[in-house]
Structures are given as structure tokens and as C-alpha cells.
Design a protein around this motif. Structure first.
Motif: not given
Ligand SMILES: [Mg+2]
Ligand SMILES: [Zn+2]
Ligand SMILES: [Zn+2]
Ligand SMILES: [Zn+2]
Lengths: 76, 867
Positions: A29, A37, A63, A65-66, A68-72, B833-834, B838-839
Motif C-alpha cells: 500500500l 483505518p 459483501s 456486490t463484491a 467478499e471484501s477485505v479491510f484492515y 477504503q482498500f 468494496e467492489d
């Protein structure tokens, strides 16, 4: 009665990143830890998984729409 | 010279020494000008403070007016005064520290823990406000000093600038002495940085005097000098300051000195902020409240919102808008008067110098208004100098020519709530005084023609023009990022027109067909003697295959598909409309499936062309066939009226029965409701059903040829409910979702026309008349009560949503999607947001919110899919 937060259907999966994984993530990143966050160390879920300030927690959410979504989040 | 850049800004409090150090003159007299009109030395207009009169030179820097930035002076206050802006903080500090030794009322280890927490929060870029609040809360509660053991007395803060210790009033001098005692080590716990701020500086002993350049005087037409509000206020301060000094030296009684001190405090307070509660605002001789320092900064017209984030611009115009269906959706009609005023710069090069020269030489419409020489001088082009200027013209000059057909401009309607509120249009210069636009672009602007005004801006560089054309042109916004569908499309008559054209098997002979199609620049039309409406519509369709249910679909239990008896199932095959009626669902803004499909399959340009042709064709159809609504269109035959009367009477009887049951206690309460609530709900239900039934009866008699019915079912305008209310029955009026029950509370009735406690339909706001028939006086009263709620709601909602929008924009304005798909905050670089949303999907390119439309892809790949 004490129950596990993680078992609740609305609580997404939380896991602590290993040192190597954390470094790798920050490298990809291109940010410093503080730019992620944040979440509090006294957050119930942080207590449950044993996250300490400075740890990075990976959150995997379902999610619509997606898929699975990943967040940290950085624990503070 | 090396360009300098501001690396950081830091806000600190000025110390008295610093105020004296930056001051170029000590102001000692309230006089401003002498009898000859020259500024007095040591006065508020001292030329060492800078100059504003042309001709004079600044005594400090030697610059003329315009060159000299102005310089600060200062006033030595005869007695200290509280700075209003810090009064509250002073009160907290006084309560947070010992009255005897000045230490913080916390033990050292606790103090250090708080300081540590604050430092940690700062490091993580987090808000530490609540920590400081906690410190103030704890220290205020302390009864005894942990350092010297002194008992503490609570300091009461009396707005705006007074402090009491019990009954005893603390003078600013007392306050200052106490603040001086607070040691540097304790300050960080209160959120103060001792390197930047000492608390005693919150009590003023020296007042900075701003340069004259920030408070220029103006010369009135009468030749009189009128001073700025700040100067007026400073004069007051200096005058009282002098009086105080004189009285003190003369050994005047304590009472007089105290009064003068308080007056000095008042003037300094209102100089800083003239809108503090608790004291009357200082006023001008005319009675107008003075605009002092805080007023310059605060609010919508203040320095921040008014001058820094909001600016006024040149090369813009504003006028009323009106419709012109002959324009393309990406054109705007500009009145000639405006086109002659706003200009486009033409940067002269060897290649265009002849063209530029022609503009300079012209004496009417597209002519040059100004030329700008490389040294920046602007010269107005007039009849007498145009030849000379054209002669001198050379590459590197700029010719500012009038706006003309084909120029690109930005067009905007407030409130600019989404990006479609500003779109780029091509200019079409037209006679008369309004901006003209194609009615199909009303939805994105949310415009109508009841007096709406819009703004127009002319981009002044080639880059800006290119950006406008590529990013902001109307066709780029046909698909909205809000819901992934078209926001530009047919409205009102466009929909009625196409409905009339395509409904059933309407026939047109060749002459009629040509008349409809001639304006649409369609090159190939098969020669036939007779065309159906569906065929005519097919001429404007590109090749595409679609199947969907139209807006007029009745929602039959089992859809018969292509055999729909209402012609509500649309089938388009290879660009031919085979079955179904074109209505809102096909071509409307927000819903238009055909527009959506064309935009995705053939691109924006094609979609634009389709909308242009579609609207043209619709307008022609509707004007050819005629389409009017009159009051007698809502007439229903007497037997229908009687049926409706019957239905309403039945309903009212049923209501009476319910009331009787309630009074006799026979009413069965619904789960979770009281008996009263149950009764109300049942009555509402009965009356609602009655209104619907009345509507159905009316509808049966109005028929599908009725213009109002056509508009309602095709989605062009209005609803069946509107029609029901016009033709059959208006129905129950409500306030806050309940039947109207307020009025004469003590007899529990709405109006004196009813018996006390009457719960019947009429007494609680049921309107049985139709708009056509007219309302009885009692009905009219209830209708007004219900109508008022709607008006209040809209007024409240718009202001609330406006403020919400402002806060959202402020919070989100510098978020950016980076090339790696993350969303980051621009200044701090922190992640939000990563993966965007999300999508990672651009909502504009989504299919009504979904990232992929599987059905569509399958259809594309294998051709036809029959459901
Ligand atoms: Mg309007
Ligand atoms: Zn100067
Ligand atoms: Zn003490
Ligand atoms: Zn159907």
C-alpha cells in the motif's frame, strides 16, 4: 454466559496479521501504519482475538456486490 | 528570486512582547486627520501603518498605495482586559488550577498520564478534545489543592467576560495574576503548548492595531470621509483608554475608575466580536450594528465561506430558462445580448492571425470586444481603433471574441447537488432574452420553466475547453452514477407522443409519415404507401434486440408475453419494434431501457442522437394528433356518480358501525394496539378502500382515450390517484399520518359544526367531494390543514438536506480513488477504503447498481434468450 462474538452471523472475520504479513501489506500500500483505518484495543472484538495496540487486524466481510471484501485496521 | 512555498501554518497566541515587536507605531491619540485632512502622527491613520490614498508614501516601507502591504501598530492598554474569545478557556483554567499556588489540581502522576494520552493521540492523528474535557472536569471538581493543600472556591463565569469567586468579582488584573502562576509543566494537560502560549496572554495588556489597508476609509460622493467600522471601534477604545489614564493620574475615585475599566472591556470585547451574548452590540450612528473582527470572518458572507471558498467570476451569465425542443440535448440557446458580452480568448498564432484580424475588423456580432497585448494591457476594440489594432495585431496577442455558435460553455442550475448539475453545452446564439434548452435535459438539472434561472460559464483556455468537451458534455452524463441508468430522457409530451404513435396498429399514409420523419435526418426509408406507428418509431432505432414489460403493464397474474392484450409487452428485434407500446419504461428519464441499451451498446454519441430524434418525433406526433385536457375530461356519467355515492355512503355507514362497536366495547383490538388505535386504523382502512373503489368506478368511465388517463398510465405526468381525486373523491385528509383530530380540545371536536367527541368520517377530515365537484366549506378547511403539512414538510426538508449535503461535501471533498483502486484522503494520505465501494465498480458503468448483468452478457453471446 459468555459467547464468542465471531460466531455471530453479523460479525465479520477478524484476524491478526503476522509481523511479515503486516510489513508486506504496508509495503504494497505504500503507507505508514498510522495511515490505516483504526480500531480501539478495547473494542470487544479486539479483546476477543487478543489484538494489542500496534497490531494490524484483517477483516473479511461478506459483501452483496463484491462477494467478499477485505479491510484492515490498525489497533490503537 | 527563488519561488517560496508555504510549508506549514501554525496558530499561536500573540504575546505582549510580540505585539510590541511587530508594531511600527504606538497609537496614542483617537484623532485621525488634522484640519487639512492629513493623517495625524500617532493616530489611527498614521502613515507608518501603511497608505491607502494614492500619491502618499508609506513612512515605514516607502511603498505607494497598492505596493505597501500595511504594518501593524499597537495600543498600550491602561488596564488589562479579558479577550472574549478566550473567556471560556480562562474560566476553565481558573477552576482547574490552585487559587493559591497556581498548580493544576491533579497529582503529578495523574497529570502526566493525561499528558501522555494527549501526546499519543496527536501522534496517531486523533482527536484529543475529550481528554482535555476530562481534565477540566476532574480539576473543577477538586476541593483541595493536592500541592499546597489550599481550599478551592469555585469561580463562576458570567458571560461574556466576568468572573466571580463567590460574591467577590475578579478584575482582569486578578485573573491575569492567577494565570501567570500556572507553571509551564502543567499547561500540556490543558491542551496548551507552553512554547506557543502562556495563559496570561489571554488577558490583553497590549492591543494590536491592524494596518489601515485592512480598514480603508472611503470617500463619499459628498466628499466626506467615511471610516471603516474597525477604525470607529478603535477610536472608542483609544478614547476610553486615554480617559482611564487621565483619571488614574488625577487620582479619581475608585468607582469612576471601575466604570471606565468596564467600559474599556466593553469596547475591546465588541471590537473583537460584536455578536457576543450578554452585552448589547456596538452600533453605528445610524443604528446599524458594527461589523467588527469576528463578523468579518464568520458566516456565509464571511472571509472563509464568502471570500476564500466562494468567489465571483467573469465570463459568466445568468438568465431565465425556457424550452426549445429543436435544439439538441447538448446545445444551449444563448441570447444574442449575452453572446455579445461574454468572450472567448483567441490566442493569436501565425496560423490564425488572419481569422483573428477579421474578428477585430468586424463591427457586429461575432466581433472582438478586447485585445490583450503580451504585457497584459487590455484594449477595448471600438469602431475608431479597430483598423489600427488589426494592423498592429501579431502572434502572442490575445483577441477576445464574442461567443458564437459551436463554442463550448458550462451550464449550471443551483442547487448543484450532483455532477450533472453542471454540464457542457454547445452554444447556439438565438434572439430574445432567455437561455433555451432541450426539455430532455431538465431531469439532471431538476429544472422547469416556471421562472427558473440558470448560469453559464465560458471556459477561458484551450485545456479547459477540451476538458469540458471530453468530460462534461451532456452526452457523457446520459447514464447517471447515482443508479447506473439514464438520467436524461423523454419527459411529459415525449412519452405521451410516443405512446400515441406506437399504441396498437395506428396507420399513417406516406405523406403523414414523411411529415413526421422529415426533421430527423434519416437517410433511408423503405417506400410504402402505409406505415404503422411502430414502423415509424423503428426508423429511429439503431439495431438492437430487447424485450421488456412496458410501464402500462397491468401486472396480470400470468404475463402473456408477446400476446399481451394491453400491448404492454415490448419486443424489439434487430431495431424493429414488433410488439408493445413505447412509454416511460422505454424512453423516460430514469427508467428508459432503450436509452440505457443504446448508450451501452453504441456509445454516448448514438444515445444522444437517439434522444434528439426521439424527442423530435414525439413532439411532432403529439402536435399532429392533438393532445389536450379540459375540465370536462373528468366528467363522469350520472350513473357512475351514483355508484360512487353509494360506495361512499356504505363506507360512512361502516365507519358509524365501527364507532358504535367501539363505544359499546365490542371492538376487538389488533395485536399490539390499543382499542383507540385499532378504531382509527380500521376507519382509515375503510375510508381508504372506499376512495380506491370510487376511483376504480371513475376510471372505468373515463376510458383509455382520455388524455389524463393516457398521461397517468404511460408515466408521462400525474397518477391515477390524481385522477381519482379530480373525478371521484379526494379522500381522507391527514396531519402526521393521522386523521385530523385537533381543534377545540376542551370539547374534543375539530370544528364547532360537530357534536363533541364526534369520530365520524366527516368530522375528522374525510373529503367525499372531488376536485371537479368542489369542496364544502368544512371539507375545504380540512383540506387546507392537510395541505399545509405538505408545504411545511418540503420547506423543512430542503433546508435540512441542504445542510446535510454541505457537511457531506466538506467531509468527502478530498477523497480520491488511486490507480491501485484504494480510496485515500489527499492531504494525510490515509486510507479510507482498500477497494473503492468494496467492489471497485464505477457506479455509472454498473447496471443499475450491479457490477455485472449476467442476463445481458448471455444474451449478447448466444443471441436471443427467451425467458
Ligand atoms: Mg421551477
Ligand atoms: Zn508600508
Ligand atoms: Zn496550591
Ligand atoms: Zn401484461
Amino acid at each position: 454466559m459468555k459467547f464468542k462474538l465471531q460466531e455471530h452471523m453479523l460479525v465479520p472475520k477478524h484476524e491478526i496479521l503476522s509481523k511479515e504479513e503486516a510489513e508486506e501489506l504496508l509495503k504494497i500500500l505504500g503507507v505508514r501504519k498510522e495511515q490505516l483505518p483504526k480500531m480501539k484495543a478495547d473494542d470487544p472484538i479486539a479483546k476477543e482475538i487478543g489484538a494489542k495496540p500496534g497490531d494490524i487486524v484483517k477483516i473479511t466481510r461478506k459483501s452483496l456486490t463484491a462477494g467478499e471484501s477485505v479491510f484492515y485496521r490498525l489497533v490503537i | 528570486m527563488l519561488p517560496k512555498r508555504v510549508a506549514a501554518l501554525k496558530f499561536e497566541v500573540l504575546s505582549p512582547q510580540e505585539i510590541r515587536r511587530m508594531s511600527v507605531v504606538k497609537i496614542i491619540t483617537p484623532e485621525t486627520y488634522d484640519d487639512d485632512g492629513f493623517p495625524i502622527d500617532g493616530g489611527l491613520m498614521d502613515t507608518r501603518l501603511g497608505v491607502i490614498d494614492p500619491g502618499l508614501r508609506c513612512k515605514t516601507c516607502g511603498g505607494k498605495a497598492g505596493e505597501c502591504p500595511g504594518h501593524f501598530g499597537h495600543v498600550e492598554l491602561a488596564a488589562p482586559v479579558i479577550h472574549v474569545g478566550y473567556a471560556k478557556l480562562i474560566a476553565r483554567l481558573l477552576n482547574g488550577t490552585c487559587r493559591e499556588c497556581g498548580r493544576i489540581l491533579l497529582k503529578d502522576d495523574r497529570r502526566d498520564r493525561f499528558i501522555e494520552e494527549i501526546e499519543r493521540r496527536i501522534e496517531f492523528n486523533q482527536n484529543y478534545e475529550d481528554v482535555i474535557k476530562e481534565v477540566f472536569r476532574l480539576t473543577k471538581a477538586a476541593k483541595k489543592c493536592p500541592h499546597c493543600g489550599e481550599e478551592q472556591i469555585e469561580i463562576k463565569f458570567d458571560k461574556p467576560t466576568f468572573f466571580y469567586e463567590g460574591e467577590h468579582r475578579l478584575t482582569p488584573k486578578d485573573v491575569r495574576e492567577r494565570l501567570e502562576k500556572i507553571p509551564n509543566e502543567d499547561l500540556p494537560a490543558f491542551g496548551l503548548n507552553p512554547k506557543a502560549t502562556r495563559p496570561e496572554w489571554f488577558v490583553l495588556t497590549v492591543l494590536p492595531v491592524p494596518p489601515v489597508t485592512v480598514r480603508p476609509s472611503i470617500i463619499l460622493e459628498t466628499g466626506q470621509r467615511s471610516e471603516d467600522d474597525l477604525t470607529h471601534k478603535l477610536v472608542d477604545i483609544i478614547r476610553i483608554n486615554q480617559r482611564f489614564m487621565e483619571n488614574k493620574e488625577a487620582g479619581a475615585p475608585q468607582q469612576i475608575l471601575e466604570d471606565l475599566w468596564e467600559l474599556l472591556q466593553y469596547h475591546v470585547t465588541t471590537y473583537l466580536d460584536n455578536e457576543v451574548s450578554g452585552i448589547p452590540p456596538a452600533r453605528h450612528r445610524s443604528g446599524r450594528p458594527l461589523k467588527t473582527l469576528a463578523q468579518r470572518l464568520k458566516g456565509k458572507e464571511g472571509r472563509f465561506r464568502g471570500s476564500l471558498s466562494g468567489k465571483r467570476v467573469n465570463f459568466s451569465a445568468r438568465t431565465v430558462i425556457s424550452p426549445d425542443p429543436c435544439l439538441s440535448i447538448n446545445e444551449v440557446g444563448v441570447p444574442k445580448e449575452i453572446a455579445e458580452e461574454v468572450t472567448v480568448p483567441l490566442f493569436v498564432t501565425p496560423n490564425n492571425i488572419e481569422i483573428a484580424r477579421e474578428f477585430v475588423l468586424r463591427s457586429e456580432h461575432p466581433k472582438a470586444n478586447y485585445i490583450v497585448r503580451p504585457d497584459g494591457r487590455r484594449i477595448r476594440v471600438i469602431e475608431s481603433n479597430k483598423e489600427e489594432l488589426a494592423e498592429k495585431l501579431e502572434p502572442g496577442w490575445i483577441v477576445e471574441r464574442q461567443l458564437m455558435d459551436g463554442d463550448i460553455v458550462l451550464f449550471n442550475r443551483q442547487p448543484s447537488l450532483h455532477r450533472m448539475s453542471i454540464m457542457a453545452h454547445y452554444v447556439k446564439v438565438l434572439p430574445y432574452k432567455t437561455f433555451r434548452l432541450n426539455p430532455a435535459v431538465c431531469p439532471p438539472y431538476n429544472a422547469d420553466f416556471d421562472g427558473d434561472e440558470m448560469n453559464l460559464h465560458v471556459p477561458q483556455s484551450l485545456e479547459a475547453q477540451a476538458e469540458a468537451k471530453i468530460l462534461m458534455a451532456v452526452q457523457e452524463h446520459i447514464l447517471s452514477p447515482r443508479f447506473g441508468g439514464p438520467i436524461i430522457g423523454g419527459i411529459h409530451d415525449h412519452i405521451s407522443g410516443l405512446y400515441l404513435l406506437t399504441r396498437g396498429e395506428k396507420k399513417f399514409n406516406r405523406e403523414e409519415a414523411m411529415e413526421l420523419l422529415r426533421a430527423l435526418d434519416i437517410s433511408e426509408i423503405p417506400v410504402k404507401n402505409e406505415y404503422t406507428g411502430k414502423e415509424i418509431f423503428s426508423f429511429i432505432l439503431p439495431e438492437l434486440t430487447l424485450e421488456f414489460k412496458a410501464e402500462i403493464c397491468q401486472g396480470c397474474e400470468e404475463c402473456k408475453g408477446e400476446n399481451c392484450e394491453y400491448d404492454a409487452y415490448v419486443i424489439i428485434e434487430k431495431g424493429k419494434l414488433l410488439k408493445g407500446t413505447i412509454d416511460e419504461k422505454a424512453v423516460g428519464a430514469f427508467k428508459g431501457i432503450i436509452i440505457d441499451e443504446i448508450a451501452r451498446k453504441y456509445g454516448k454519441e448514438e444515445a444522444k442522437k437517439f434522444i434528439d430524434r426521439m424527442t423530435q418525433l414525439a413532439i411532432r406526433i403529439i402536435s399532429k394528433l392533438g393532445f389536450t385536457v379540459g375540465i370536462d375530461d373528468e366528467d363522469i356519467p350520472p350513473e357512475a356518480s351514483m355508484q360512487i355515492e353509494e360506495v361512499l355512503k356504505e363506507a360512512e355507514e361502516e365507519v358509524e358501525k365501527l364507532i358504535k362497536a367501539y363505544k359499546e366495547g365490542d371492538l376487538e383490538p389488533m395485536p399490539g394496539r390499543s382499542i383507540e388505535e385499532t378504531l382509527e386504523m380500521r376507519i382509515m382502512q375503510v375510508l381508504g378502500r372506499a376512495r380506491d373503489r370510487a376511483g376504480k368506478i371513475a376510471q372505468r368511465h373515463l376510458g383509455m382515450d382520455n388524455a389524463a388517463v393516457i398521461m397517468a398510465v404511460s408515466g408521462a405526468r400525474g397518477s391515477m390517484l390524481n385522477l381519482t381525486q379530480m373525478a371521484a373523491c379526494i379522500g381522507q385528509q391527514s396531519v402526521r399520518g393521522e386523521r385530523i383530530s385537533r381543534g377545540y380540545t376542551y370539547t374534543n371536536r375539530t370544528l364547532s359544526h360537530f357534536k363533541p367527541g364526534d369520530l365520524g368520517a366527516e368530522a375528522r377530515g374525510f373529503v367525499r367531494s372531488s376536485y371537479k365537484r368542489g369542496l364544502s366549506p368544512v371539507e375545504f378547511f380540512f383540506h387546507a390543514a392537510g395541505g399545509r403539512e405538505g408545504l411545511v414538510d418540503t420547506a423543512v426538508r430542503t433546508s435540512q438536506s441542504g445542510y446535510l449535503q454541505r457537511r457531506m461535501i466538506n467531509a468527502l471533498q478530498d477523497l480520491k480513488i488511486e490507480y491501485d483502486g484504494t480510496v485515500r484522503e489527499q492531504t494525510s494520505g490515509s486510507l479510507v477504503q482498500f477497494r473503492y465501494g468494496e467492489d471497485g465498480t464505477d457506479p455509472m458503468k454498473s447496471f443499475r447498481g450491479k457490477a455485472v448483468d449476467v442476463r445481458r452478457i448471455v444474451r449478447e453471446v448466444i443471441g436471443e434468450v427467451k425467458k
